[in-house]
Design a protein around this motif. Sequence first.
Motif, PDB file in Angstrom:
ATOM      1  N   PRO A   6       0.811  -1.220   0.000  1.00  0.00           N
ATOM      2  CA  PRO A   6       0.000   0.000   0.000  1.00  0.00           C
ATOM      3  C   PRO A   6       0.844   1.270   0.000  1.00  0.00           C
ATOM      4  CG  PRO A   6      -0.923  -1.590   1.543  1.00  0.00           C
ATOM      5  CD  PRO A   6       0.389  -2.156   1.081  1.00  0.00           C
ATOM      6  N   ALA A   7       2.002   1.230   0.635  1.00  0.00           N
ATOM      7  CA  ALA A   7       2.879   2.400   0.673  1.00  0.00           C
ATOM      8  C   ALA A   7       3.323   2.798  -0.734  1.00  0.00           C
ATOM      9  CB  ALA A   7       4.099   2.112   1.553  1.00  0.00           C
ATOM     10  N   ASP A   8       3.437   1.810  -1.621  1.00  0.00           N
ATOM     11  CA  ASP A   8       3.837   2.100  -3.005  1.00  0.00           C
ATOM     12  C   ASP A   8       2.762   2.890  -3.749  1.00  0.00           C
ATOM     13  OD1 ASP A   8       6.189   0.621  -2.635  1.00  0.00           O
ATOM     14  OD2 ASP A   8       5.246  -1.242  -3.288  1.00  0.00           O
ATOM     15  N   ALA A   9       1.496   2.719  -3.328  1.00  0.00           N
ATOM     16  CA  ALA A   9       0.378   3.383  -4.002  1.00  0.00           C
ATOM     17  C   ALA A   9       0.074   4.762  -3.424  1.00  0.00           C
ATOM     18  CB  ALA A   9      -0.879   2.513  -3.919  1.00  0.00           C
ATOM     19  N   ALA A  10       0.536   5.006  -2.214  1.00  0.00           N
ATOM     20  CA  ALA A  10       0.213   6.260  -1.519  1.00  0.00           C
ATOM     21  C   ALA A  10       0.680   7.474  -2.327  1.00  0.00           C
ATOM     22  CB  ALA A  10       0.863   6.272  -0.142  1.00  0.00           C
ATOM     23  N   GLY A  11      -0.250   8.417  -2.524  1.00  0.00           N
ATOM     24  CA  GLY A  11       0.060   9.653  -3.217  1.00  0.00           C
ATOM     25  C   GLY A  11       0.025   9.569  -4.732  1.00  0.00           C
ATOM     26  N   LYS A  12      -0.090   8.365  -5.259  1.00  0.00           N
ATOM     27  CA  LYS A  12      -0.117   8.209  -6.721  1.00  0.00           C
ATOM     28  C   LYS A  12      -1.535   8.377  -7.263  1.00  0.00           C
ATOM     29  CE  LYS A  12       4.001   5.384  -7.523  1.00  0.00           C
ATOM     30  NZ  LYS A  12       4.605   5.455  -6.213  1.00  0.00           N
ATOM     31  N   LYS A  13      -1.634   8.772  -8.530  1.00  0.00           N
ATOM     32  CA  LYS A  13      -2.931   8.980  -9.192  1.00  0.00           C
ATOM     33  C   LYS A  13      -3.413   7.651  -9.773  1.00  0.00           C
ATOM     34  CE  LYS A  13      -0.745  12.014 -11.496  1.00  0.00           C
ATOM     35  NZ  LYS A  13      -0.295  12.982 -12.532  1.00  0.00           N
ATOM     36  N   MET A  14      -4.569   7.224  -9.287  1.00  0.00           N
ATOM     37  CA  MET A  14      -5.111   5.917  -9.656  1.00  0.00           C
ATOM     38  C   MET A  14      -6.342   6.070 -10.542  1.00  0.00           C
ATOM     39  SD  MET A  14      -5.668   2.595  -9.402  1.00  0.00           S
ATOM     40  CE  MET A  14      -6.871   1.289  -9.154  1.00  0.00           C
ATOM     41  N   ARG A  15      -6.305   5.512 -11.740  1.00  0.00           N
ATOM     42  CA  ARG A  15      -7.513   5.514 -12.574  1.00  0.00           C
ATOM     43  C   ARG A  15      -8.496   4.497 -12.003  1.00  0.00           C
ATOM     44  NH1 ARG A  15     -10.671   1.454 -15.556  1.00  0.00           N
ATOM     45  NH2 ARG A  15     -12.293   2.771 -16.481  1.00  0.00           N
ATOM     46  N   VAL A  16      -9.721   4.908 -11.788  1.00  0.00           N
ATOM     47  CA  VAL A  16     -10.755   4.011 -11.276  1.00  0.00           C
ATOM     48  C   VAL A  16     -11.970   4.037 -12.196  1.00  0.00           C
ATOM     49  CG1 VAL A  16     -10.043   4.244  -8.864  1.00  0.00           C
ATOM     50  CG2 VAL A  16     -11.748   5.814  -9.813  1.00  0.00           C
ATOM     51  N   ILE A  17     -12.784   2.964 -12.121  1.00  0.00           N
ATOM     52  CA  ILE A  17     -14.053   3.004 -12.833  1.00  0.00           C
ATOM     53  C   ILE A  17     -14.961   3.984 -12.100  1.00  0.00           C
ATOM     54  CG2 ILE A  17     -13.779   0.619 -13.591  1.00  0.00           C
ATOM     55  CD1 ILE A  17     -15.966  -0.169 -11.613  1.00  0.00           C
ATOM     56  N   GLN A  18     -16.000   4.419 -12.780  1.00  0.00           N
ATOM     57  CA  GLN A  18     -16.874   5.454 -12.209  1.00  0.00           C
ATOM     58  C   GLN A  18     -17.849   4.826 -11.216  1.00  0.00           C
ATOM     59  OE1 GLN A  18     -17.543   6.645 -16.326  1.00  0.00           O
ATOM     60  NE2 GLN A  18     -17.093   8.750 -15.774  1.00  0.00           N
ATOM     61  N   SER A  19     -17.303   4.451 -10.065  1.00  0.00           N
ATOM     62  CA  SER A  19     -18.060   3.785  -9.006  1.00  0.00           C
ATOM     63  C   SER A  19     -17.649   4.367  -7.660  1.00  0.00           C
ATOM     64  CB  SER A  19     -17.775   2.277  -9.026  1.00  0.00           C
ATOM     65  OG  SER A  19     -18.071   1.686  -7.777  1.00  0.00           O
ATOM     66  N   PRO A  20     -18.608   4.750  -6.822  1.00  0.00           N
ATOM     67  CA  PRO A  20     -18.272   5.301  -5.499  1.00  0.00           C
ATOM     68  C   PRO A  20     -17.434   4.354  -4.656  1.00  0.00           C
ATOM     69  CG  PRO A  20     -20.586   5.705  -6.015  1.00  0.00           C
ATOM     70  CD  PRO A  20     -20.058   4.785  -7.087  1.00  0.00           C
ATOM     71  N   ILE A  21     -17.700   3.058  -4.758  1.00  0.00           N
ATOM     72  CA  ILE A  21     -16.930   2.094  -3.968  1.00  0.00           C
ATOM     73  C   ILE A  21     -15.470   2.078  -4.406  1.00  0.00           C
ATOM     74  CG2 ILE A  21     -16.584  -0.363  -3.482  1.00  0.00           C
ATOM     75  CD1 ILE A  21     -19.584  -0.720  -3.407  1.00  0.00           C
ATOM     76  N   HIS A  22     -15.229   2.072  -5.709  1.00  0.00           N
ATOM     77  CA  HIS A  22     -13.854   2.042  -6.208  1.00  0.00           C
ATOM     78  C   HIS A  22     -13.104   3.328  -5.839  1.00  0.00           C
ATOM     79  CE1 HIS A  22     -13.829  -1.561  -9.014  1.00  0.00           C
ATOM     80  NE2 HIS A  22     -15.072  -1.535  -8.549  1.00  0.00           N
ATOM     81  N   VAL A  23     -13.789   4.447  -5.908  1.00  0.00           N
ATOM     82  CA  VAL A  23     -13.174   5.719  -5.503  1.00  0.00           C
ATOM     83  C   VAL A  23     -12.794   5.666  -4.023  1.00  0.00           C
ATOM     84  CG1 VAL A  23     -13.586   8.176  -5.135  1.00  0.00           C
ATOM     85  CG2 VAL A  23     -14.329   7.102  -7.273  1.00  0.00           C
ATOM     86  N   ALA A  24     -13.723   5.189  -3.194  1.00  0.00           N
ATOM     87  CA  ALA A  24     -13.498   5.161  -1.748  1.00  0.00           C
ATOM     88  C   ALA A  24     -12.374   4.213  -1.356  1.00  0.00           C
ATOM     89  CB  ALA A  24     -14.787   4.755  -1.037  1.00  0.00           C
ATOM     90  N   LEU A  25     -12.295   3.044  -2.004  1.00  0.00           N
ATOM     91  CA  LEU A  25     -11.283   2.075  -1.568  1.00  0.00           C
ATOM     92  C   LEU A  25      -9.869   2.547  -1.890  1.00  0.00           C
ATOM     93  CD1 LEU A  25      -9.857  -0.130  -3.776  1.00  0.00           C
ATOM     94  CD2 LEU A  25     -12.247  -0.765  -4.042  1.00  0.00           C
ATOM     95  N   TRP A  26      -9.709   3.302  -2.999  1.00  0.00           N
ATOM     96  CA  TRP A  26      -8.351   3.771  -3.296  1.00  0.00           C
ATOM     97  C   TRP A  26      -7.988   5.018  -2.496  1.00  0.00           C
ATOM     98  CZ3 TRP A  26      -5.011   0.566  -4.740  1.00  0.00           C
ATOM     99  CH2 TRP A  26      -5.422  -0.582  -5.426  1.00  0.00           C
ATOM    100  N   LYS A  27      -8.995   5.778  -2.090  1.00  0.00           N
ATOM    101  CA  LYS A  27      -8.731   6.855  -1.128  1.00  0.00           C
ATOM    102  C   LYS A  27      -8.264   6.257   0.194  1.00  0.00           C
ATOM    103  CE  LYS A  27     -11.710  10.667  -2.676  1.00  0.00           C
ATOM    104  NZ  LYS A  27     -12.906  11.495  -2.335  1.00  0.00           N
ATOM    105  N   ALA A  28      -8.895   5.143   0.599  1.00  0.00           N
ATOM    106  CA  ALA A  28      -8.545   4.491   1.856  1.00  0.00           C
ATOM    107  C   ALA A  28      -7.100   3.994   1.849  1.00  0.00           C
ATOM    108  CB  ALA A  28      -9.491   3.327   2.129  1.00  0.00           C
TER     109      ALA A  28
END
Length: 326
Positions: A159-181
Motif C-alpha cells: 500500500p505504501a507504493d500506491a500512496a500519493g499516486k494517481k489511480m484511474r478508477v471506474i466510475q463507481s463510489p466504492i472504487h473511488v473510496a477504496l483507493w482513497k482508503a
Amino acid sequence: MKKALLAGLALTAVALGISMPAVAATATARMSLDVQEGNPKHIAATRFADAVSEATKGTVKIRIFPNSLLGAESESAEGIRLGSIQMGIITSSVFTTWVPQVQVLDLPFLFRDDQHAVAANAVLTKALSDSFREKGFHLLGFSVNGARQLMSKDPIVTPADAAGKKMRVIQSPIHVALWKAVGANPVPIPAPEVYNAMQTGVVDFFDNTATNYLTFRFYEVAPNYTKLSHIYAMGAWVVSEPWWQKLTADQQTAIEKAAHDAQADIVPLQAKQDEEALAKTVAQGATIHEVKDKAAWRELMKPVWAEFTPKIPNADTLIPAIEAVK
C-alpha cells in the motif's frame, strides 16, 4: 403450406379424438458481448449457444454479437430490459441502478479466490433473481470475468507504493473510496481513455484483468503488473423477461442448464489465457509482481465495508451467505 398442413392434422386429430404432442415454437435470441472473438467469455457463450440448440432440437437459436456490436454494456442492458436485445453477459456493476444489491460484488476482497467466486454463483442467483425479474431481466447466473490486478508505471506491491499516486478508477463510489482508503488519488476515467491517460501521465496506475493487459497493450504504458485480485469482475447472464416468458418450460430448462455449464467453463479458460497473456507481456518487457501478504491491503480497505454495506440493500444477509460458501 407447412402451417396449413399442421392445422389440418390437428383438426383431423380432434375429429378422431386423438391427442397430438405440443410443438415447441422456434425462438431466436441476439446475445450481446463486449469482448472480441477468442475471449473466454466469447468461447463460453458459443458453447452455451451450441448446447441450447442441441438440447432444444434447434427450436431455440442464439446468435452471438461480440465486440459491442449491439452497443456498450449499459446500452445492451437497457436493450435487454426493453426487449430489443434478448440476451447478454453484462458486467454486474452495470445493473446497480436497477438492482443495487449487486454493489456487494465490488467490495474489496469479498471472494477468497477463483473457486470461491465460482461456487458463490448459486447463492447469488437465488438471492438476486427476483430483483432482476422485477426490472425486466431473467437472471441465468454469474460468471467470473477475471480478477482485477494492478498495472503501473513503477512497481506497486505494498500500500505504501500506491500512496500519493494517481489511480484511474471506474466510475463507481466504492472504487473511488477504496483507493482513497489506501492513500492514492483516484481519478474516474472511461475505459477507452485509460491507455492515453497512462501515456500522458494523467494517472500513474490502474486495475484491470490479465487478458486485457495484453489485448489492449497496457504493458506498453504500465510495464509493472501486480497480482492483487482485490476485486473480481463478475458477469451477469441475463435474458429479456418478456422473451423468456414466451418459451416453453422445456426450453427454459435447457437454457438454464446450458448457461450453468458454460459459466463454470470460463474460469479454467480464463486461467489458461491469462497465463499465456502474461507470458507474452513479459517477453515484451513487462515485470510481474506477486503479493505474498495481502493483510495490509485488506486492513486499509476495511473502512470501505463499514461505509458502504449499510447502504446496500440486503447486504446484511447476502454477504454472510457469500462468505459461508465453501
